[in-house]
Design a protein around this motif. Structure first.
Motif, PDB file in Angstrom:
ATOM      1  N   UNK A   1       0.826  -1.210   0.000  1.00 60.94           N
ATOM      2  CA  UNK A   1       0.000   0.000   0.000  1.00 60.94           C
ATOM      3  C   UNK A   1       0.859   1.259   0.000  1.00 60.94           C
ATOM      4  N   UNK A   2       1.994   1.223   0.701  1.00 58.80           N
ATOM      5  CA  UNK A   2       2.886   2.384   0.753  1.00 58.80           C
ATOM      6  C   UNK A   2       3.427   2.730  -0.627  1.00 58.80           C
ATOM      7  N   UNK A   3       3.958   1.731  -1.323  1.00 55.38           N
ATOM      8  CA  UNK A   3       4.538   1.973  -2.650  1.00 55.38           C
ATOM      9  C   UNK A   3       3.459   2.367  -3.646  1.00 55.38           C
ATOM     10  N   UNK A   4       2.300   1.735  -3.553  1.00 53.91           N
ATOM     11  CA  UNK A   4       1.243   2.035  -4.511  1.00 53.91           C
ATOM     12  C   UNK A   4       0.699   3.453  -4.323  1.00 53.91           C
ATOM     13  N   UNK A   5       0.570   3.895  -3.085  1.00 56.51           N
ATOM     14  CA  UNK A   5       0.123   5.269  -2.839  1.00 56.51           C
ATOM     15  C   UNK A   5       1.175   6.262  -3.336  1.00 56.51           C
ATOM     16  N   UNK A   6       2.442   5.943  -3.155  1.00 57.08           N
ATOM     17  CA  UNK A   6       3.507   6.807  -3.692  1.00 57.08           C
ATOM     18  C   UNK A   6       3.411   6.898  -5.209  1.00 57.08           C
ATOM     19  N   UNK A   7       3.095   5.787  -5.860  1.00 56.20           N
ATOM     20  CA  UNK A   7       2.914   5.790  -7.320  1.00 56.20           C
ATOM     21  C   UNK A   7       1.737   6.677  -7.710  1.00 56.20           C
ATOM     22  N   UNK A   8       0.621   6.528  -7.013  1.00 56.64           N
ATOM     23  CA  UNK A   8      -0.555   7.341  -7.325  1.00 56.64           C
ATOM     24  C   UNK A   8      -0.253   8.823  -7.133  1.00 56.64           C
ATOM     25  N   UNK A   9       0.507   9.141  -6.095  1.00 54.89           N
ATOM     26  CA  UNK A   9       0.873  10.542  -5.855  1.00 54.89           C
ATOM     27  C   UNK A   9       1.727  11.082  -7.000  1.00 54.89           C
ATOM     28  N   UNK A  10       2.741  10.304  -7.399  1.00 57.10           N
ATOM     29  CA  UNK A  10       3.670  10.767  -8.436  1.00 57.10           C
ATOM     30  C   UNK A  10       3.003  10.890  -9.797  1.00 57.10           C
ATOM     31  N   UNK A  11       2.116   9.967 -10.118  1.00 52.98           N
ATOM     32  CA  UNK A  11       1.545   9.906 -11.463  1.00 52.98           C
ATOM     33  C   UNK A  11       0.237  10.688 -11.624  1.00 52.98           C
ATOM     34  N   UNK A  12      -0.546  10.788 -10.544  1.00 51.42           N
ATOM     35  CA  UNK A  12      -1.889  11.339 -10.715  1.00 51.42           C
ATOM     36  C   UNK A  12      -2.200  12.561  -9.843  1.00 51.42           C
ATOM     37  N   UNK A  13      -1.464  12.736  -8.755  1.00 52.65           N
ATOM     38  CA  UNK A  13      -1.731  13.870  -7.872  1.00 52.65           C
ATOM     39  C   UNK A  13      -0.751  15.020  -8.116  1.00 52.65           C
ATOM     40  N   UNK A  14       0.540  14.710  -8.105  1.00 52.32           N
ATOM     41  CA  UNK A  14       1.550  15.752  -8.276  1.00 52.32           C
ATOM     42  C   UNK A  14       1.388  16.545  -9.575  1.00 52.32           C
ATOM     43  N   UNK A  15       1.089  15.913 -10.731  1.00 51.23           N
ATOM     44  CA  UNK A  15       0.938  16.703 -11.966  1.00 51.23           C
ATOM     45  C   UNK A  15      -0.148  17.776 -11.868  1.00 51.23           C
ATOM     46  N   UNK A  16      -1.171  17.551 -11.050  1.00 48.30           N
ATOM     47  CA  UNK A  16      -2.239  18.543 -10.883  1.00 48.30           C
ATOM     48  C   UNK A  16      -1.825  19.640  -9.910  1.00 48.30           C
TER      49      UNK A  16
END
Length: 268
Positions: A111-126
């Protein structure tokens, strides 16, 4: 026994477990946000590498111990395992706790790595935290996607989609974390000094890394095979070599305890 394992897992899903997960996530992302301010990046994949390749590769074995083994060491220290013999065989108790340890550590890191992925790919760009200039790396809209396929080990999987990559890579980190937690579990049983038993995984981790570097076997260093973001891409089979060696060590520990049940009391 399956029900008892689930009971043990639920029992350890405490507020402290959630707090450890949340603090680890916040620390990793906060450090990546600060660090990325000083760099020009290619794309979100590079930002993902920034998120994971900061403090996590160093503290990785420490976190794997904190998830479950640290509290288990307290049970061993107070001889709780011996007292459970009235309810069930002590080996059964060990198997239940070992499986709970592996499951909890796996879930924690997946869950830790997957949330980091979601942050990098889908949250940070916005949000627009990082600065991206792919042209400065000779990349265009036509070739940037192909570049990601050959950038780091495991990014070969991006050819099958970002979700496939994120799930399989998160699974890989979680498997390694569970393996370290399993080995730490037995070290706590075998070593009377509680502090040494909990510290030994980190000590061995660091010593092994520097030893492999000195032997010109840097490609197999323990932090790189889990977080392969500071080298060129390697074939997917190479990270499995250290993993298999550590897995064999874990199986040897398990076999030793199984064949010497009379010594379990003295271990615990």
């Amino acid at each position: 026994m399956f029900g008892e394992v689930l009971f043990e897992v639920r029992k350890k899903l405490t507020p402290m477990f959630g707090l450890l997960w949340l603090l680890t996530l916040i620390a990793i992302i906060s450090f990546a946000i600060y660090k990325s301010q000083h760099y020009i990046l290619r794309d979100t994949l590079e930002y993902f590498s920034f998120v994971l390749n900061s403090a996590l590769p160093i503290i990785f074995p420490i976190i794997t111990v904190l998830v479950y083994v640290a509290t288990f060491s307290g049970e061993v220290h107070h001889r709780f395992l011996v007292y459970t013999r009235m309810r069930r065989p002590i080996l059964t108790t060990l198997y239940i706790k070992l499986l709970a340890n592996i499951i909890l550590t796996f879930l924690f890191f997946f869950s830790l790595i997957y949330i980091c992925f979601l942050f990098a790919y889908y949250i940070e760009p916005h949000i627009g935290i990082a600065k991206y200039e792919p042209a400065g790396f000779g990349l265009t809209k036509d070739n940037i996607e192909a570049d990601t396929y050959t950038r780091y080990t495991f990014t070969q999987l991006l050819q099958y989609g970002t979700i496939t990559y994120s799930i399989l890579y998160s699974f890989w980190v979680a498997m390694n974390a569970a393996l370290y937690a399993g080995i730490s579990f037995f070290l706590v049983l075998f070593i009377k000094n509680r502090f040494l038993a909990l510290s030994l995984p980190f000590i061995i981790y660091v010593i092994t890394i520097f030893t492999l570097i000195s032997l010109d076997l840097e490609i197999y260093r323990l932090n790189y095979v889990i977080f392969p973001f500071d080298r060129v891409q390697d074939p997917l089979w190479k990270p499995f070599i250290p993993f298999i060696i550590l897995l064999l060590i874990l199986l040897c520990f398990l076999l030793y305890v199984k064949r010497n049940p009379s010594k379990v009391d003295s271990f615990s």
